[in-house]
Scaffold this motif. Structure first.
Motif, PDB file in Angstrom:
ATOM      1  N   TYR A  33      37.144  32.510  21.852  1.00 28.08           N
ATOM      2  CA  TYR A  33      38.307  33.140  21.226  1.00 28.08           C
ATOM      3  C   TYR A  33      37.994  33.750  19.859  1.00 28.08           C
ATOM      4  N   GLN A  34      36.752  33.670  19.427  1.00 33.84           N
ATOM      5  CA  GLN A  34      36.385  34.296  18.163  1.00 33.84           C
ATOM      6  C   GLN A  34      36.359  35.820  18.305  1.00 33.84           C
ATOM      7  N   SER A  35      36.571  36.499  17.193  1.00 29.12           N
ATOM      8  CA  SER A  35      36.541  37.961  17.202  1.00 29.12           C
ATOM      9  C   SER A  35      35.136  38.454  17.505  1.00 29.12           C
ATOM     10  N   GLU A  36      35.040  39.707  17.922  1.00 30.25           N
ATOM     11  CA  GLU A  36      33.742  40.295  18.236  1.00 30.25           C
ATOM     12  C   GLU A  36      32.850  40.328  17.004  1.00 30.25           C
ATOM     13  N   GLN A  37      33.443  40.530  15.814  1.00 27.06           N
ATOM     14  CA  GLN A  37      32.669  40.601  14.573  1.00 27.06           C
ATOM     15  C   GLN A  37      31.958  39.280  14.287  1.00 27.06           C
ATOM     16  N   VAL A  38      32.547  38.165  14.737  1.00 34.53           N
ATOM     17  CA  VAL A  38      31.941  36.855  14.514  1.00 34.53           C
ATOM     18  C   VAL A  38      31.040  36.457  15.681  1.00 34.53           C
ATOM     19  N   VAL A  69      45.104  39.429  32.425  1.00 36.72           N
ATOM     20  CA  VAL A  69      44.683  38.098  32.005  1.00 36.72           C
ATOM     21  C   VAL A  69      45.626  37.535  30.948  1.00 36.72           C
ATOM     22  N   GLY A  70      46.076  36.321  31.174  1.00 39.10           N
ATOM     23  CA  GLY A  70      46.958  35.644  30.229  1.00 39.10           C
ATOM     24  C   GLY A  70      46.221  34.577  29.454  1.00 39.10           C
ATOM     25  N   THR A  71      45.594  34.983  28.357  1.00 39.67           N
ATOM     26  CA  THR A  71      44.945  34.040  27.451  1.00 39.67           C
ATOM     27  C   THR A  71      44.755  34.737  26.101  1.00 39.67           C
ATOM     28  N   GLU A  72      44.043  34.101  25.185  1.00 41.91           N
ATOM     29  CA  GLU A  72      43.859  34.637  23.827  1.00 41.91           C
ATOM     30  C   GLU A  72      43.228  36.027  23.878  1.00 41.91           C
ATOM     31  N   ILE A  73      43.745  36.922  23.048  1.00 43.55           N
ATOM     32  CA  ILE A  73      43.438  38.344  23.170  1.00 43.55           C
ATOM     33  C   ILE A  73      41.966  38.671  22.933  1.00 43.55           C
ATOM     34  N   ASN A  74      41.264  37.925  22.102  1.00 41.71           N
ATOM     35  CA  ASN A  74      39.856  38.248  21.858  1.00 41.71           C
ATOM     36  C   ASN A  74      39.029  38.133  23.131  1.00 41.71           C
ATOM     37  N   LEU A  75      39.314  37.125  23.957  1.00 40.21           N
ATOM     38  CA  LEU A  75      38.583  36.992  25.215  1.00 40.21           C
ATOM     39  C   LEU A  75      38.956  38.128  26.163  1.00 40.21           C
ATOM     40  N   VAL A  76      40.233  38.487  26.202  1.00 39.88           N
ATOM     41  CA  VAL A  76      40.659  39.571  27.095  1.00 39.88           C
ATOM     42  C   VAL A  76      39.967  40.879  26.701  1.00 39.88           C
ATOM     43  N   LYS A  77      39.926  41.163  25.416  1.00 38.92           N
ATOM     44  CA  LYS A  77      39.252  42.378  24.948  1.00 38.92           C
ATOM     45  C   LYS A  77      37.770  42.363  25.306  1.00 38.92           C
ATOM     46  N   ARG A  78      37.140  41.198  25.189  1.00 35.89           N
ATOM     47  CA  ARG A  78      35.709  41.110  25.482  1.00 35.89           C
ATOM     48  C   ARG A  78      35.450  41.335  26.967  1.00 35.89           C
ATOM     49  N   GLN A 135      35.734  44.992  27.698  1.00 36.91           N
ATOM     50  CA  GLN A 135      34.563  45.738  27.250  1.00 36.91           C
ATOM     51  C   GLN A 135      33.370  45.497  28.171  1.00 36.91           C
ATOM     52  N   GLN A 136      33.171  44.255  28.558  1.00 34.46           N
ATOM     53  CA  GLN A 136      32.021  43.916  29.401  1.00 34.46           C
ATOM     54  C   GLN A 136      32.109  44.565  30.779  1.00 34.46           C
ATOM     55  N   HIS A 137      33.325  44.729  31.283  1.00 35.01           N
ATOM     56  CA  HIS A 137      33.505  45.239  32.642  1.00 35.01           C
ATOM     57  C   HIS A 137      34.109  46.641  32.656  1.00 35.01           C
ATOM     58  N   ALA A 138      33.952  47.367  31.552  1.00 36.47           N
ATOM     59  CA  ALA A 138      34.615  48.666  31.416  1.00 36.47           C
ATOM     60  C   ALA A 138      34.209  49.653  32.497  1.00 36.47           C
ATOM     61  N   ASN A 139      33.008  49.533  33.015  1.00 35.30           N
ATOM     62  CA  ASN A 139      32.515  50.503  34.003  1.00 35.30           C
ATOM     63  C   ASN A 139      32.967  50.213  35.423  1.00 35.30           C
ATOM     64  N   ARG A 140      33.584  49.027  35.653  1.00 35.07           N
ATOM     65  CA  ARG A 140      33.947  48.714  37.041  1.00 35.07           C
ATOM     66  C   ARG A 140      35.314  48.083  37.223  1.00 35.07           C
ATOM     67  N   LEU A 141      35.912  47.526  36.154  1.00 30.34           N
ATOM     68  CA  LEU A 141      37.233  46.900  36.242  1.00 30.34           C
ATOM     69  C   LEU A 141      38.155  47.459  35.168  1.00 30.34           C
ATOM     70  N   ARG A 142      39.441  47.334  35.417  1.00 31.16           N
ATOM     71  CA  ARG A 142      40.421  47.560  34.358  1.00 31.16           C
ATOM     72  C   ARG A 142      40.990  46.190  34.006  1.00 31.16           C
ATOM     73  N   VAL A 143      40.672  45.704  32.815  1.00 34.73           N
ATOM     74  CA  VAL A 143      41.120  44.390  32.364  1.00 34.73           C
ATOM     75  C   VAL A 143      42.162  44.585  31.270  1.00 34.73           C
TER      76      VAL A 143
END
Length: 365
Positions: A44-49, A287-296, A299-307
């Motif tokens: 759940y940490q930000s991407e910067q951390v 996805v229903g959880t903390e937003i930092n994980l959802v954003k990650r 980003q990780q699956h940007a080429n094949r999924l819409r998250v």
């Protein structure tokens, strides 16, 4: 006078420069410390951390890996305080666990203070009854110590079903704390009848506890919850289904029972990550959880999924760990000064807390 549209551009550039400088400074400090330091971070940490972390995971996974893999003198734990406590409990002699933001608490963990839990358990265990406490690992070390003292154990969202089944076999009933939602959803999976459950009243320092009503129930639920996950409502699920009819909706079991039942699947943080990893290409995943994980995940699956998030929900305490506080912590270690971010585990709490953790590890081995 400068055109209005130049101001946000300037701000963006300044922010990018600051991020670059922070990254370079942390890189230099880590190089100076070498293998004396390991940085770990919760999902759940930000991407910067989290980009600076050598180890990522949920709370218990991080604590386990600290105990089994990390040999460095200093462990910088980017998460909330109860996680750093657990890591410090399991760390080897000579290792020190530091948390960049010592005020990064957990609202849910604070809903079950150890002294109150002890008072409640003493009341419940009067008259010869044996009530086994089962504490979600997202709890303070003080609570874990109380749980161990009463012969109980801890659990994670991934093994809650197995641990609740174990606890139900150990005594007359179980007190699940602090998260009533995880307790309820786990009981549903085990098929425990609703009439065999009771959310206890802990107000007035435990003076309002109805011990007669509690004695007639198999599962007692502490009235705590995670504010991050209780923000999700069935209306969010309905709106998502209306907008994305073919989407799959997955949530964390800290969500309410109604949200879990309205979703397609529910599971731990690791489950949510694995679900995204295994989803077929072209899937829309909500996805229903903390937003930092959802954003990650997006980003990780940007080429094949819409998250997409079920709704944006962020933890203000997780956000207290920043790139700046991480840099400050590393700078303190380089200077060899007193360690204001060190996590200390009181000796009196160690036996009970360790027993509660080791019971879970033994049952789930």
């Amino acid at each position: 006078m400068a055109p209005r549209n130049r101001r946000p551009v300037k701000h963006k550039r300044s922010r990018e420069v600051a991020v670059k400088m922070g990254t370079e400074a942390i890189g230099a400090l880590r190089a100076e410390l070498g293998d004396r330091v390991t940085i770990v971070a919760h999902h759940y940490q930000s991407e910067q951390v989290i980009r600076h972390a050598e180890i990522r995971g949920d709370s218990l996974e991080l604590a386990r890996r600290v105990a089994s893999e990390v040999t460095s003198e200093h462990i910088v734990f980017c998460g909330v305080y109860f996680m750093a406590e657990t890591a410090a409990l399991l760390a080897a002699p000579g290792q020190t666990v530091h948390i960049p933001a010592t005020d990064a608490e957990c609202t849910m963990a604070l809903m079950s203070p150890g002294p109150l839990a002890r008072t409640v358990l003493e009341s419940l265990n009067r008259d010869g009854r044996r009530v086994i406490p089962l504490a979600y690992v997202n709890s303070t070390l003080e609570l874990k110590s109380v749980v161990g003292d009463f012969g109980g154990a801890v659990c994670t969202s991934a093994n809650a079903e197995k641990m609740l089944a174990w606890a139900l076999e150990q005594g007359d009933s179980v007190l699940f704390l602090p998260d009533k939602n995880l307790g309820t959803n786990t009981a549903d999976r085990l098929g425990l009848p609703e009439e065999d459950r009771l959310v206890i009243d802990i107000r007035g320092g435990g003076s309002r506890l109805d011990t007669d009503a509690a004695a007639r129930k198999t599962l007692l639920l502490w009235p705590g919850h995670c504010p991050i996950h209780t923000r999700f409502k069935t209306a969010d699920v309905a709106a998502s289904r209306a907008e994305y009819p073919d989407a799959r909706i997955i949530v964390h079991p800290e969500c309410s029972r109604e949200v879990v039942q309205a979703s397609d699947a529910a599971g731990s943080t690791s489950f949510l990550i694995r679900y995204a990893n295994e989803a077929p290409d072209g899937t829309t995943l909500i996805v229903g959880t903390e937003i930092n994980l959802v954003k990650r995940l997006a980003q990780q699956h940007a080429n094949r999924l819409r998250v997409l998030p079920l709704r944006p929900s962020s933890c203000c305490y997780m956000a207290k760990n920043t790139e700046t506080s991480l840099e400050d912590t590393l700078r303190t270690l380089v200077r060899g000064e007193d360690f204001p971010c060190a996590t200390h585990v009181p000796e009196a709490l160690k036996p009970g807390a360790r027993q509660a953790l080791e019971t879970m590890l033994r049952v789930c081995a």
